[in-house]
Scaffold this motif. Structure first.
Motif, PDB file in Angstrom:
ATOM      1  N   UNK A 281      -0.101  37.726 -13.046  1.00  0.00           N
ATOM      2  CA  UNK A 281       0.904  36.841 -13.162  1.00  0.00           C
ATOM      3  C   UNK A 281       1.894  37.245 -13.973  1.00  0.00           C
ATOM      4  N   UNK A 282       1.884  37.918 -15.191  1.00  0.00           N
ATOM      5  CA  UNK A 282       3.196  38.391 -16.050  1.00  0.00           C
ATOM      6  C   UNK A 282       3.304  39.674 -15.726  1.00  0.00           C
ATOM      7  N   UNK A 283       2.734  40.176 -14.822  1.00  0.00           N
ATOM      8  CA  UNK A 283       3.069  41.741 -14.385  1.00  0.00           C
ATOM      9  C   UNK A 283       3.672  41.839 -12.896  1.00  0.00           C
ATOM     10  N   UNK A 284       2.788  41.989 -11.969  1.00  0.00           N
ATOM     11  CA  UNK A 284       3.104  42.185 -10.787  1.00  0.00           C
ATOM     12  C   UNK A 284       4.041  40.872 -10.282  1.00  0.00           C
ATOM     13  N   UNK A 285       3.656  39.524 -10.521  1.00  0.00           N
ATOM     14  CA  UNK A 285       4.256  38.383  -9.994  1.00  0.00           C
ATOM     15  C   UNK A 285       5.504  38.128 -10.583  1.00  0.00           C
ATOM     16  N   UNK A 286       5.675  38.838 -12.041  1.00  0.00           N
ATOM     17  CA  UNK A 286       7.050  38.540 -12.873  1.00  0.00           C
ATOM     18  C   UNK A 286       7.147  37.244 -13.455  1.00  0.00           C
ATOM     19  N   UNK A 287       5.884  36.461 -13.670  1.00  0.00           N
ATOM     20  CA  UNK A 287       6.127  35.170 -14.218  1.00  0.00           C
ATOM     21  C   UNK A 287       6.250  35.384 -15.898  1.00  0.00           C
ATOM     22  N   UNK A 304      -7.200  36.821  -5.191  1.00  0.00           N
ATOM     23  CA  UNK A 304      -7.076  37.163  -3.794  1.00  0.00           C
ATOM     24  C   UNK A 304      -5.745  36.090  -3.126  1.00  0.00           C
ATOM     25  N   UNK A 305      -6.025  35.109  -3.543  1.00  0.00           N
ATOM     26  CA  UNK A 305      -5.394  33.817  -3.306  1.00  0.00           C
ATOM     27  C   UNK A 305      -3.749  33.970  -3.753  1.00  0.00           C
ATOM     28  N   UNK A 306      -3.426  34.553  -5.103  1.00  0.00           N
ATOM     29  CA  UNK A 306      -2.017  34.566  -5.471  1.00  0.00           C
ATOM     30  C   UNK A 306      -1.689  36.006  -4.604  1.00  0.00           C
ATOM     31  N   UNK A 328       8.541  30.653  -7.466  1.00  0.00           N
ATOM     32  CA  UNK A 328       7.312  31.377  -7.316  1.00  0.00           C
ATOM     33  C   UNK A 328       6.257  30.682  -7.893  1.00  0.00           C
ATOM     34  N   UNK A 329       6.289  30.334  -9.357  1.00  0.00           N
ATOM     35  CA  UNK A 329       5.109  29.467  -9.960  1.00  0.00           C
ATOM     36  C   UNK A 329       4.824  28.333  -9.295  1.00  0.00           C
TER      37      UNK A 329
END
Length: 367
Positions: A281-287, A304-306, A328-329
């Protein structure tokens, strides 16, 4: 110098046929336990030391015990587990010792298939006194749970309640009610959610209440019961280890307490899952950490869902569809049906790749 110990002489020599008869009986017992009760050879050999069902060649009592179990709806697996754990049951009197206990459970409302499950998990109850153990135990359970139907529901969820000593069933509840001021209605809700709370010792109850209160949730708060039920499944060291994992990612104590208040289930996931999900979440997803604190239920969703949802959002961004960063979140925390309605069904005709992305055919490489 010590004298050499002499081997004692037998005053009455034991005839060899004694040993051959004993060996033959043991062999017959093992064979019976394997063929009739379904035990493995190793389990049958261990059980044979406790019961001689074939001595002197008769199995009528054991056969009657098994027939009794089957009349009460025991499956073959139930019978195997009961005999494996408590082999002396085969030597018990089926009419005088066993059936009264089964009849007592039936009078409470226990029926098939719960009968076999309860007994196979707690076979010692078949040798408990009805007057000295079962009646006081169920009287205590009624005081806590209110009715026989509630007792049966609790037994279905937590069959090990039958192992309690009668007075032990009241200790945890008395601690919640008398020490911490939990109302009777809240106690009832808690037991409905987590019947096993009846088995907790007062010290453990105090420990869990302290964690709940430290998170800022007091008795009377609707979240109190739900949070207590979830935390009661985790031992103190396990919970502390999870707190330590969050701290290692920069979350402070207040952050963790806020997440616990907002979504207690966020603490029910494993330490390894917490690590992998926060990294994603804090890496690839940038949250940000703040995003996770705001929506802690993201922690319980599978990676997998994320990944599939983020792949959909990445496809939409690539195609010029507005998906703001702050959305996104929200997209990751909503239900599957809601996400697909908002981001897949709404766009799949113009952007067919959203369908491929949600099915995992387009990998997510980051925004």
């Amino acid at each position: 110098m010590l004298a050499t110990a002499r081997r004692p002489r037998l005053l009455f020599p034991v005839p060899l046929r004694f040993f051959s008869v004993a060996s033959s009986t043991a062999d017959q017992t093992v064979s019976y336990l394997i063929s009739t009760c379904g035990l493995s050879p190793a389990a049958a050999a261990r059980a044979a030391a406790s019961v001689r069902v074939a001595s002197p060649g008769s199995t009528s009592n054991a056969d009657a015990v098994l027939a009794l179990f089957r009349r009460y709806g025991f499956t073959e697996a139930d019978i195997t587990n009961t005999v494996r754990k408590f082999p002396v049951v085969l030597a018990s009197d089926p009419d005088k010792t066993l059936q009264p206990k089964l009849d007592f459970l039936a009078s409470i409302g226990v029926t098939t298939p719960l009968f076999g499950r309860l007994v196979s998990l707690n076979p010692i109850i078949l040798h408990r006194s009805i007057e000295a153990h079962l009646v006081p135990l169920f009287d205590s359970l009624r005081e806590v749970l209110g009715s026989d139907s509630n007792i049966v529901t609790a037994l279905r969820q937590t069959p090990f309640i039958l192992r309690c000593l009668p007075k032990a069933t009241l200790r945890a509840i008395a601690t919640l009610r008398d020490v911490h001021g939990i109302s009777p209605s809240e106690v009832s809700k808690l037991i409905a959610l987590k019947p096993g709370v009846i088995l907790q010792c007062p010290d453990r109850v105090n420990e869990i209440v302290q964690v709940v209160e430290n998170a800022g949730v007091e008795a009377g708060n609707p979240m109190f019961v739900h949070m207590f039920a979830i935390l009661s499944k985790m031992k103190a060291p396990t919970l502390e280890n999870k707190f330590a994992v969050f701290r290692s990612f920069g979350f402070n104590k207040d952050d963790v307490n806020v997440m616990l208040r907002r979504y207690p289930g966020s603490m029910a996931v494993s330490e390894e899952k917490i690590k992998k999900t926060v990294r994603f979440l804090t890496g690839k997803a940038g949250l940000s950490r703040e995003d996770i604190v705001r929506y802690p239920n993201m922690l319980v969703r599978s990676l997998d869902s994320h990944c599939r949802r983020c792949a959909v959002l990445a496809v939409l961004r690539r195609e010029g569809k507005p998906v703001a960063k702050h959305r996104v979140p929200v997209a990751l925390k909503v239900s599957k049906a809601r996400f697909e309605e908002m981001h897949v069904l709404r766009h799949y005709q113009e952007v067919p790749d959203v369908s491929r992305a949600i099915h995992g055919e387009i990998p997510f490489e980051g925004f």
